[in-house]
Design an enzyme around this catalytic site. Structure first.
Site, PDB file in Angstrom:
ATOM      1  N   SER A  95      11.623  10.247   7.246  1.00 26.65           N
ATOM      2  CA  SER A  95      10.411  10.815   7.184  1.00 26.65           C
ATOM      3  C   SER A  95      10.905  12.647   7.666  1.00 26.65           C
ATOM      4  CB  SER A  95       9.350  10.577   8.241  1.00 26.65           C
ATOM      5  OG  SER A  95       8.323  11.800   8.612  1.00 26.65           O
ATOM      6  N   LYS A 145      12.739   7.114  13.219  1.00 26.89           N
ATOM      7  CA  LYS A 145      13.092   7.743  12.140  1.00 26.89           C
ATOM      8  C   LYS A 145      14.406   8.497  12.352  1.00 26.89           C
ATOM      9  CE  LYS A 145       9.740   6.151   9.641  1.00 26.89           C
ATOM     10  NZ  LYS A 145      10.029   5.264   8.480  1.00 26.89           N
ATOM     11  N   TYR A 162       7.595   7.409  16.864  1.00 24.11           N
ATOM     12  CA  TYR A 162       7.894   7.473  15.421  1.00 24.11           C
ATOM     13  C   TYR A 162       9.184   8.183  15.170  1.00 24.11           C
ATOM     14  CZ  TYR A 162       6.826   8.118  10.647  1.00 24.11           C
ATOM     15  OH  TYR A 162       6.852   8.049   9.273  1.00 24.11           O
ATOM     16  N   ILE A 185       3.131   4.477  -0.257  1.00 22.47           N
ATOM     17  CA  ILE A 185       4.477   4.718  -1.144  1.00 22.47           C
ATOM     18  C   ILE A 185       5.114   3.478  -1.908  1.00 22.47           C
ATOM     19  CG2 ILE A 185       6.623   5.773  -1.085  1.00 22.47           C
ATOM     20  CD1 ILE A 185       5.602   7.598   1.210  1.00 22.47           C
ATOM     21  N   SER A 202       0.950  -1.138  -0.091  1.00 23.65           N
ATOM     22  CA  SER A 202      -0.119  -0.156  -0.174  1.00 23.65           C
ATOM     23  C   SER A 202       0.841   1.464  -0.045  1.00 23.65           C
ATOM     24  CB  SER A 202      -0.916   0.046   1.336  1.00 23.65           C
ATOM     25  OG  SER A 202      -0.173   0.119   2.287  1.00 23.65           O
TER      26      SER A 202
END
Length: 269
Positions: free
Chosen positions: A144, A161, A157, A20, A18
Site C-alpha cells: 500500500s 505493510k 495497518y 483488487i 472481492s
C-alpha cells in the site's frame, strides 16, 4: 502490455473474493491464465469463479484462512496436485484499520499483523521450495502507499505493510540468482470495500465506506496496471492518483509531508 505473458500460466490469488483480488481474477482469466482463487468465503469465491467464464479444469476454488499458518503447506500441495506447478502467487489478502493508537486494543494489532504479515509470509514460505525447485516463479505482494508512509488511524495497518517491504526486499535479494522475482504493489485509493471491513479500536468491522476510497481508481483499472507491472518484471509499482505524491514527499521532503499529515482532517484519510 504483453498479454501473452499470463497465457496458460498457473496463477494463485489470495483475497480473491472481492476488490483488487476479484478484479485480478477477471482480468487474468481474460488473458488466458489458469487460476487458483483463495479467501475465506467459499460462496464468494464460487461467484468469482463463475464470473471468470473459465472451464472447470482451469480454475480451482481453494478456500483458506490466511491466519492458519500451519495449513499453508497442505494448501500448496493441493494446488500442485491439481495443476502440477505454480507460476505466479498474488499475495493479496489483507485487512485495514480505522482507530487511534490511544484507543486501539492490542489484540487489534495482533490481528492486523497475523493477516497482513505473518499469514502472507507463511504462504510465501510454503510456495518458495516449489519456486526454487522449478527455478522460476513470481511473488506479487499487495502492499500500500501506507507501506511507505504513516497516516492517522492506520498505525497497525501501516506497520504491517511496512513489514512486508522489509521481508520481501530481503527475499528478492536472496533469490535474485535463482530465477525468481518479487514485485511489490503499492495501491493508493482504489474503489474497494476495504474501509468498510477495516477493524475499529475494539476489533469490530468499521462498517463505513471511506470517501477517498469511494472516489478512488476503479479496481479493474488497478488490476490492469498491476498485471502490466508483473509482466514487465518491475520490482515495485505505485498505483493510484494524487495520493502517490506522498511517497515522493516522504523521500525528498519528509518534513513537509509530516506537516501535511498532521494537519489533514480525519475525514480525508
Amino acid at each position: 502490455m504483453p498479454e501473452s505473458f499470463f497465457h496458460q500460466k498457473v496463477v494463485w490469488i489470495t483475497g480473491a473474493s472481492s476488490g483488487i483480488g476479484e478484479a485480478l481474477a477477471l482480468e487474468l482469466a481474460r488473458q488466458g491464465a489458469r487460476l487458483v482463487l483463495s479467501a475465506r468465503r467459499a460462496d464468494e469465491l464460487q461467484r468469482v469463479a463463475s464470473a471468470t467464464g473459465l472451464a472447470p479444469a482451469d480454475v480451482l476454488v481453494l478456500p483458506l484462512d490466511i491466519t492458519d499458518e500451519a495449513s499453508m503447506p497442505s494448501h500448496t500441495q493441493a494446488v500442485l496436485r491439481r495443476f502440477g506447478r505454480i507460476d505466479v502467487l498474488f499475495l493479496n489478502a489483507g485487512i485495514s484499520q480505522r482507530s487511534f493508537v490511544s484507543e486501539t486494543d492490542l489484540s487489534v494489532y495482533h490481528r492486523l499483523m497475523a493477516v497482513n504479515f505473518f499469514g502472507v509470509v507463511a504462504l510465501a514460505k510454503a510456495v518458495l521450495p516449489h519456486f526454487l525447485a522449478q527455478k522460476r516463479g513470481q511473488f506479487v505482494v499487495t502492499s500500500s502507499v501506507s507501506g511507505k508512509i504513516g497516516v492517522k488511524q492506520r498505525s497497525g495497518y501501516c506497520a504491517s505493510k511496512h513489514a512486508l517491504h522489509g521481508f520481501f526486499d530481503s527475499l528478492r535479494a536472496e533469490v535474485a540468482n535463482e530465477g525468481l522475482r518479487v514485485t511489490m504493489i503499492c495501491p493508493g485509493y482504489i474503489r474497494t470495500p476495504i474501509s468498510a471491513s477495516a477493524l475499529d479500536a475494539s476489533g469490530k468491522a468499521y462498517g463505513r465506506f471511506n470517501k477517498a476510497q469511494a472516489e478512488g481508481m476503479p479496481a479493474d483499472d488497478c488490476a490492469r496496471r498491476i498485471l502490466r507491472a508483473v509482466a514487465t518484471g518491475r520490482e515495485e509499482a505505485n498505483i493510484g492518483g494524487k495520493e502517490l505524491l506522498g511517497i515522493y514527499l516522504k523521500r525528498f521532503v519528509p518534513g513537509l509531508l509530516s506537516r501535511i499529515l498532521r494537519q489533514r482532517p480525519i475525514e480525508a484519510v
